[in-house]
Design a protein around this motif. Structure first.
Motif, PDB file in Angstrom:
ATOM      1  N   ASN A  36      30.997  21.483  59.417  1.00 57.19           N
ATOM      2  CA  ASN A  36      32.182  22.332  59.286  1.00 57.19           C
ATOM      3  C   ASN A  36      33.099  22.026  60.456  1.00 57.19           C
ATOM      4  O   ASN A  36      32.668  21.461  61.469  1.00 57.19           O
ATOM      5  CB  ASN A  36      31.796  23.819  59.272  1.00 57.19           C
ATOM      6  CG  ASN A  36      32.927  24.722  58.765  1.00 57.19           C
ATOM      7  OD1 ASN A  36      34.009  24.249  58.388  1.00 57.19           O
ATOM      8  ND2 ASN A  36      32.696  26.025  58.761  1.00 57.19           N
ATOM      9  N   ASP A  80      35.936  25.951  64.076  1.00 60.22           N
ATOM     10  CA  ASP A  80      37.134  26.796  64.010  1.00 60.22           C
ATOM     11  C   ASP A  80      37.347  27.620  65.282  1.00 60.22           C
ATOM     12  O   ASP A  80      38.406  28.198  65.462  1.00 60.22           O
ATOM     13  CB  ASP A  80      37.039  27.752  62.813  1.00 60.22           C
ATOM     14  CG  ASP A  80      36.956  27.000  61.494  1.00 60.22           C
ATOM     15  OD1 ASP A  80      37.856  26.191  61.225  1.00 60.22           O
ATOM     16  OD2 ASP A  80      35.988  27.212  60.744  1.00 60.22           O
ATOM     17  N   ASN A  96      39.057  21.740  54.875  1.00 58.99           N
ATOM     18  CA  ASN A  96      37.773  21.041  54.807  1.00 58.99           C
ATOM     19  C   ASN A  96      37.748  19.947  53.733  1.00 58.99           C
ATOM     20  O   ASN A  96      36.835  19.129  53.725  1.00 58.99           O
ATOM     21  CB  ASN A  96      36.630  22.036  54.573  1.00 58.99           C
ATOM     22  CG  ASN A  96      36.070  22.554  55.895  1.00 58.99           C
ATOM     23  OD1 ASN A  96      36.582  22.231  56.962  1.00 58.99           O
ATOM     24  ND2 ASN A  96      35.012  23.345  55.819  1.00 58.99           N
ATOM     25  N   ARG A 128      41.544  27.336  53.202  1.00 57.59           N
ATOM     26  CA  ARG A 128      42.889  26.860  53.513  1.00 57.59           C
ATOM     27  C   ARG A 128      43.382  25.871  52.460  1.00 57.59           C
ATOM     28  O   ARG A 128      44.556  25.606  52.368  1.00 57.59           O
ATOM     29  CB  ARG A 128      42.888  26.152  54.876  1.00 57.59           C
ATOM     30  CG  ARG A 128      42.668  27.063  56.039  1.00 57.59           C
ATOM     31  CD  ARG A 128      43.315  26.476  57.297  1.00 57.59           C
ATOM     32  NE  ARG A 128      42.894  25.140  57.647  1.00 57.59           N
ATOM     33  CZ  ARG A 128      41.826  24.861  58.386  1.00 57.59           C
ATOM     34  NH1 ARG A 128      41.056  25.831  58.812  1.00 57.59           N
ATOM     35  NH2 ARG A 128      41.527  23.620  58.689  1.00 57.59           N
TER      36      ARG A 128
HETATM   37  N1  GLU Z   1      36.487  25.785  58.317  1.00 54.43           N
HETATM   38  C1  GLU Z   1      36.875  26.938  57.586  1.00 54.43           C
HETATM   39  C2  GLU Z   1      35.710  27.887  57.394  1.00 54.43           C
HETATM   40  O1  GLU Z   1      34.586  27.504  57.425  1.00 54.43           O
HETATM   41  C3  GLU Z   1      37.399  26.612  56.208  1.00 54.43           C
HETATM   42  C4  GLU Z   1      38.555  25.672  56.131  1.00 54.43           C
HETATM   43  C5  GLU Z   1      38.997  25.479  54.648  1.00 54.43           C
HETATM   44  O2  GLU Z   1      39.133  26.462  53.957  1.00 54.43           O
HETATM   45  O3  GLU Z   1      39.172  24.362  54.214  1.00 54.43           O
HETATM   46  O4  GLU Z   1      35.919  29.042  57.181  1.00 54.43           O
END
Ligand code: GLU
Length: 363
Positions: A135, A138, A150, A210
């Motif tokens: 991941n 963040d 992502n 996102r």
């Molecule tokens: N890295 C973010 C999370 O784990 C998500 C990013 C996305 O929605 O692409 O919450």
């Protein structure tokens, strides 16, 4: 559809892992972990790119003051990522499988050394039977240092790790040929290499993550162009991962046929480096025709009309067409000062050699 992949990257979006209120949907996580465990036992190496940190933290802490968006993301992800990885750890342990956490940032992939370091980490995990769960970190990546989402990260990981297939799971079946609500609209099942289906995509975002379909499409087309099959599918559907990997017929999902000419590993790195470009090189029509033509061509100083920004030999720069549109990226053989001196000159060595050049037909 092909069967029996050696290595697959699976991206799971926040919308698959959370319920309507944004709380972690542990039964959805279990279904995904069970399928991955099954495939791993059958011999496929899996890398999981999982969102859901921010969404699952949001349900646990509220924040004592009104938080700006950066602080909220940092707070929620710090708690949510721990919950997420804990849950995955328990689920995979139930199958006798060990998983590990890889938290990364865009910056951690910005130079060739960083990139190889990140690749080494996931390689050693796979070699030791550990499933990497990736991941974005963040808690430290903010605004301009962030991945678009992502989906972008999963494309980079698939490319970097030489996967044969990238599966992007969200909460819809794939890309539709019209408004999904309208009668007669269908999921586009196959996107042939080079097909442009952007006219079918609206720019809406998913509610908890996102990403949106436009970035999914852009990334999917780019990764397929590198020789990797990409599938966009509905992660809420029972058995969807197994069905894709086993090549089940008539599955409602969008498959991007990979290019038959996979690109080299170094070109893959360059292809995903556009976010780290240090400067711009503007080119003329002749150079544009040569670079986008069938024959492999390098960028020569005679095709350059202007150099913008400061960069050093070995940096990644963006290549700009006469109409101002970016057409690709490349690793330069000279710094900006020397490149400026050589503008328009004949007979000089390439400013960007073909081996270090990536033309993005989907820009
Ligand atoms: N890295 C973010 C999370 O784990 C998500 C990013 C996305 O929605 O692409 O919450």
């Amino acid at each position: 559809m092909r069967q029996g992949f050696r290595r697959v990257v699976i991206k799971v979006g926040s919308n698959v892992l959370t319920d309507g209120d944004g709380a972690l949907d542990t039964s959805a996580m279990k279904r995904i972990a069970d399928q991955i465990a099954c495939l791993k036992k059958a011999g496929t190496e899996i890398i999981l790119v999982s969102s859901g940190a921010v969404a699952s933290g949001r349900g646990v802490v509220e924040g004592t003051r009104r938080l700006d968006s950066v602080s909220a993301r940092q707070l929620f992800s710090s708690v949510g990522q721990a919950r997420l990885i804990n849950r995955y750890y328990e689920l995979f342990s139930g199958h006798g499988i060990v998983c590990g956490q890889v938290l990364t940032t865009k910056e951690s992939l910005s130079t060739r050394d960083h990139y190889l370091n990140q690749m080494n980490c996931m390689t050693v995990m796979l070699e030791n039977g550990v499933i990497p769960i990736v991941n974005e970190n963040d808690t430290i990546s903010v605004t301009e240092l962030m991945f678009t989402d992502n989906d972008e990260l999963s494309g980079m990981v698939a490319s970097m790790m030489n996967a044969e297939c990238l599966i992007i799971l969200s909460n819809i079946d794939g890309i539709y040929n019209g408004n999904p609500e309208a009668p007669g609209t269908e999921v586009i099942r196959l996107v042939r290499h080079g097909d442009d289906i952007s006219r079918f995509i609206t720019s809406g975002k998913s509610s908890f993550g996102r990403g949106g379909m436009l970035t999914k499409y852009r990334i999917a087309a780019k990764v397929a162009d590198e020789g990797i099959m990409v599938v966009i599918a509905n992660g809420k559907r029972d058995g969807v991962i197994k069905d894709i990997v086993l090549g089940k017929k008539n599955l409602a999902c969008t498959v991007f046929q990979p290019s038959e000419k996979p690109i080299s590993h170094i070109k893959k790195w360059i292809a995903h480096s556009d976010g780290f470009a240090k400067g711009k090189i503007h080119i003329n029509k002749g150079a544009l025709d040569a670079l986008t033509g069938e024959k492999a061509s390098s960028l020569l100083p005679i095709g350059v009309t202007a150099v913008e920004g400061e960069f050093e030999k070995g940096d990644i720069v963006r290549i700009i067409a006469p109409d101002g549109q970016p057409v690709g990226v490349g690793k330069v053989s000279a710094g900006s000062a020397k490149a400026t001196e050589s503008i328009g000159q004949k007979g000089n060595r390439p400013l960007i050699h073909y081996d270090y050049l990536y033309i993005d037909t989907f820009e």
